[in-house]
Design a protein around this motif. Structure first.
Motif, mmCIF file in Angstrom:
data_model
loop_
_atom_site.group_PDB
_atom_site.id
_atom_site.type_symbol
_atom_site.label_atom_id
_atom_site.label_comp_id
_atom_site.label_asym_id
_atom_site.label_seq_id
_atom_site.Cartn_x
_atom_site.Cartn_y
_atom_site.Cartn_z
ATOM 1 N N ASP A 15 0.824 -1.210 0.000
ATOM 2 C CA ASP A 15 0.000 0.000 0.000
ATOM 3 C C ASP A 15 0.856 1.258 0.000
ATOM 4 O O ASP A 15 0.802 2.082 0.923
ATOM 5 N N THR A 16 1.633 1.412 -1.048
ATOM 6 C CA THR A 16 2.462 2.604 -1.190
ATOM 7 C C THR A 16 1.642 3.821 -1.608
ATOM 8 O O THR A 16 2.150 4.948 -1.549
ATOM 9 N N GLU A 17 0.393 3.598 -2.023
ATOM 10 C CA GLU A 17 -0.473 4.726 -2.358
ATOM 11 C C GLU A 17 -0.775 5.547 -1.104
ATOM 12 O O GLU A 17 -0.789 6.782 -1.135
ATOM 13 N N SER A 18 -1.016 4.856 0.004
ATOM 14 C CA SER A 18 -1.307 5.566 1.255
ATOM 15 C C SER A 18 -0.101 6.344 1.756
ATOM 16 O O SER A 18 -0.236 7.468 2.255
ATOM 17 N N THR A 19 1.099 5.758 1.620
ATOM 18 C CA THR A 19 2.291 6.480 2.075
ATOM 19 C C THR A 19 2.565 7.680 1.177
ATOM 20 O O THR A 19 3.058 8.708 1.641
ATOM 21 N N LEU A 20 2.254 7.547 -0.105
ATOM 22 C CA LEU A 20 2.409 8.678 -1.017
ATOM 23 C C LEU A 20 1.491 9.821 -0.604
ATOM 24 O O LEU A 20 1.932 10.977 -0.468
ATOM 25 N N LEU A 21 0.234 9.511 -0.413
ATOM 26 C CA LEU A 21 -0.731 10.538 -0.015
ATOM 27 C C LEU A 21 -0.353 11.154 1.315
ATOM 28 O O LEU A 21 -0.376 12.391 1.465
ATOM 29 N N GLU A 22 0.029 10.343 2.283
ATOM 30 C CA GLU A 22 0.357 10.874 3.607
ATOM 31 C C GLU A 22 1.609 11.744 3.558
ATOM 32 O O GLU A 22 1.706 12.744 4.284
ATOM 33 N N SER A 23 2.567 11.403 2.704
ATOM 34 C CA SER A 23 3.768 12.237 2.599
ATOM 35 C C SER A 23 3.416 13.610 2.044
ATOM 36 O O SER A 23 3.993 14.626 2.450
ATOM 37 N N TRP A 24 2.479 13.667 1.113
ATOM 38 C CA TRP A 24 2.056 14.950 0.574
ATOM 39 C C TRP A 24 1.204 15.720 1.569
ATOM 40 O O TRP A 24 1.326 16.948 1.676
ATOM 41 N N ARG A 25 0.386 15.041 2.318
ATOM 42 C CA ARG A 25 -0.385 15.711 3.370
ATOM 43 C C ARG A 25 0.555 16.324 4.402
ATOM 44 O O ARG A 25 0.361 17.445 4.863
ATOM 45 N N LEU A 35 -4.342 19.291 2.402
ATOM 46 C CA LEU A 35 -4.426 18.706 1.074
ATOM 47 C C LEU A 35 -5.669 17.841 0.975
ATOM 48 O O LEU A 35 -5.858 16.918 1.769
ATOM 49 N N ALA A 36 -6.505 18.097 -0.003
ATOM 50 C CA ALA A 36 -7.709 17.291 -0.224
ATOM 51 C C ALA A 36 -7.366 16.044 -1.023
ATOM 52 O O ALA A 36 -6.516 16.087 -1.926
ATOM 53 N N VAL A 37 -8.020 14.933 -0.703
ATOM 54 C CA VAL A 37 -7.782 13.685 -1.418
ATOM 55 C C VAL A 37 -8.346 13.750 -2.834
ATOM 56 O O VAL A 37 -7.774 13.193 -3.769
ATOM 57 N N GLU A 38 -9.470 14.443 -2.992
ATOM 58 C CA GLU A 38 -10.120 14.520 -4.295
ATOM 59 C C GLU A 38 -9.159 15.069 -5.351
ATOM 60 O O GLU A 38 -8.580 16.135 -5.192
ATOM 61 N N GLY A 39 -8.992 14.313 -6.409
ATOM 62 C CA GLY A 39 -8.140 14.740 -7.502
ATOM 63 C C GLY A 39 -6.658 14.470 -7.287
ATOM 64 O O GLY A 39 -5.843 14.783 -8.165
ATOM 65 N N PHE A 40 -6.284 13.879 -6.143
ATOM 66 C CA PHE A 40 -4.868 13.642 -5.873
ATOM 67 C C PHE A 40 -4.308 12.542 -6.769
ATOM 68 O O PHE A 40 -3.216 12.668 -7.325
ATOM 69 N N PHE A 41 -5.049 11.441 -6.900
ATOM 70 C CA PHE A 41 -4.561 10.305 -7.680
ATOM 71 C C PHE A 41 -4.959 10.452 -9.147
ATOM 72 O O PHE A 41 -6.118 10.716 -9.463
ATOM 73 N N ALA A 42 -3.994 10.254 -10.031
ATOM 74 C CA ALA A 42 -4.240 10.385 -11.470
ATOM 75 C C ALA A 42 -4.940 9.144 -12.009
ATOM 76 O O ALA A 42 -4.851 8.054 -11.431
ATOM 77 N N ASP A 43 -5.619 9.302 -13.132
ATOM 78 C CA ASP A 43 -6.275 8.179 -13.796
ATOM 79 C C ASP A 43 -5.354 7.526 -14.818
ATOM 80 O O ASP A 43 -5.810 7.034 -15.855
ATOM 81 N N HIS A 44 -4.086 7.540 -14.556
ATOM 82 C CA HIS A 44 -3.105 6.856 -15.392
ATOM 83 C C HIS A 44 -1.910 6.515 -14.515
ATOM 84 O O HIS A 44 -1.812 6.941 -13.360
ATOM 85 N N GLY A 45 -1.017 5.712 -15.054
ATOM 86 C CA GLY A 45 0.093 5.222 -14.246
ATOM 87 C C GLY A 45 1.336 6.079 -14.263
ATOM 88 O O GLY A 45 2.332 5.713 -13.657
ATOM 89 N N GLY A 46 1.325 7.192 -14.954
ATOM 90 C CA GLY A 46 2.513 8.032 -15.024
ATOM 91 C C GLY A 46 2.792 8.805 -13.746
ATOM 92 O O GLY A 46 1.924 8.957 -12.883
ATOM 93 N N ARG A 52 2.136 17.956 -8.761
ATOM 94 C CA ARG A 52 1.801 18.124 -7.344
ATOM 95 C C ARG A 52 2.672 19.196 -6.690
ATOM 96 O O ARG A 52 2.200 19.990 -5.879
ATOM 97 N N TYR A 53 3.952 19.224 -7.044
ATOM 98 C CA TYR A 53 4.823 20.277 -6.517
ATOM 99 C C TYR A 53 4.381 21.643 -7.034
ATOM 100 O O TYR A 53 4.400 22.643 -6.291
ATOM 101 N N ALA A 54 3.979 21.685 -8.287
ATOM 102 C CA ALA A 54 3.527 22.964 -8.858
ATOM 103 C C ALA A 54 2.266 23.451 -8.152
ATOM 104 O O ALA A 54 2.109 24.654 -7.890
ATOM 105 N N ARG A 55 1.386 22.523 -7.827
ATOM 106 C CA ARG A 55 0.154 22.895 -7.124
ATOM 107 C C ARG A 55 0.464 23.436 -5.733
ATOM 108 O O ARG A 55 -0.110 24.444 -5.293
ATOM 109 N N LEU A 56 1.401 22.777 -5.036
ATOM 110 C CA LEU A 56 1.774 23.248 -3.699
ATOM 111 C C LEU A 56 2.480 24.602 -3.797
ATOM 112 O O LEU A 56 2.231 25.496 -2.980
ATOM 113 N N ALA A 57 3.334 24.760 -4.769
ATOM 114 C CA ALA A 57 4.045 26.031 -4.949
ATOM 115 C C ALA A 57 3.068 27.177 -5.170
ATOM 116 O O ALA A 57 3.245 28.279 -4.623
ATOM 117 N N ALA A 58 2.033 26.912 -5.954
ATOM 118 C CA ALA A 58 1.038 27.945 -6.215
ATOM 119 C C ALA A 58 0.279 28.307 -4.939
ATOM 120 O O ALA A 58 -0.077 29.473 -4.714
#
Length: 215
Positions: A15-25, A35-46, A52-58
Motif C-alpha cells: 500500500d504505497t499509495e497511502s504512504t504517497l498521499l500521507e507524505s504529501w499531506r 491537502l484534499a484527497v479529491e483529484g490527488f490520484f491520477a487516472d493513469h500510471g505516469g 503536485r509540486y507545482a500545485r503546492l508552490a502555487a
C-alpha cells in the motif's frame, strides 16, 4: 491453463499509495495547509509529482522552496516505508502460488519495485519485473504488461493479472489478460465493472479459489 500471475505493485502488493498521499499531506501541513484527497490520484500510471509540486508552490507562493520541500517529503515517506509490509493476504497468495510463475508489471521504476520487495523479503518470489521506465506508455497503455509477457515467454491466455485501479485493469485487458481487481482504498468499487473478478482484498480469498472463479 494459467501458468503465470502478473501483479501490479503500488497499491496492490504494497500500500504505497497511502504512504504517497500521507507524505504529501505532511508536506502541505508544513505550510499550514490541508491537502484534499479529491483529484490527488491520477487516472493513469505516469508520475505526476511535478504537477503536485507545482500545485503546492502555487498555494504557498514565492516563499516556496522546491528542493527543501522534496527532500523533506521523501524523507518522511521513507520513514513510513520502514514499517510498511505487503498488503494483507499477499504473502499467503505468494505461498499458495507454488507451481505458478510470478511477475510484476508496474508503472513505477523497476528500482522502486525491487527495492521495496527486497526490503520485505519478497523479491526472489518474482521471476520477472517490468517497470514503467522500460516502456513508452503508462497504464492504461498495455505496454508494461506486454513487456512482462514477453519476458515470461507466454501468451496472455496463460496468465492472470491483478490490479487495484481502473486504468490498471484497462491496461491488463488491453494486453489480452484476464484481470482480478482488488480496489485500493481511494477508488470506488463501482469503477471496476469491466474487471473479470472484483475482490475486497487478498486476505480471506485463497488464491486457488480466486483462479477457479475465472475458469
Amino acid at each position: 491453463m494459467t501458468d503465470a500471475l502478473i501483479f501490479d505493485f503500488d497499491g496492490l502488493l504494497m500500500d504505497t499509495e497511502s504512504t504517497l498521499l500521507e507524505s504529501w499531506r505532511y508536506e502541505w501541513r508544513q505550510h499550514g495547509l490541508d491537502l484534499a484527497v479529491e483529484g490527488f490520484f491520477a487516472d493513469h500510471g505516469g508520475d505526476v509529482n511535478e504537477q503536485r509540486y507545482a500545485r503546492l508552490a502555487a498555494a504557498v507562493g514565492v516563499s516556496y522552496d522546491r528542493a527543501l520541500s522534496h527532500s523533506r517529503r521523501t524523507a518522511y515517506r521513507e520513514k513510513l516505508h520502514a514499517g510498511l509490509e505487503p498488503a494483507p493476504g499477499i504473502r499467503d497468495w505468494i505461498e499458495q502460488a507454488a507451481g505458478l510463475r510470478l511477475a510484476v508489471a508496474s508503472s513505477s521504476h523497476v528500482d522502486w519495485v525491487r527495492g521495496n520487495l527486497g526490503r520485505v523479503g519478497l523479491l526472489d518470489a518474482f521471476e520477472v519485473i517490468a517497470g514503467g521506465n522500460e516502456v513508452a506508455g503508462h497504464k492504461p497503455d498495455p505496454a508494461v504488461y506486454r513487456l512482462a509477457l514477453e519476458r515470461l515467454g507466454i501468451g496472455p491466455e496463460h496468465a492472470v493479472a491483478f490490479e487495484d485501479t481502473p486504468h490498471g485493469v484497462a491496461a491488463a485487458q488491453a494486453a489480452g489478460l484476464r484481470c482480478v481487481a482488488v480496489p485500493n482504498a481511494f477508488t470506488p468499487v463501482t469503477r471496476f465493472a469491466t474487471a473479470d473478478l472484483v475482490l475486497a482484498g487478498a486476505a480471506g480469498n485463497p488464491l486457488r479459489t480466486v483462479l477457479g472463479k475465472l475458469s
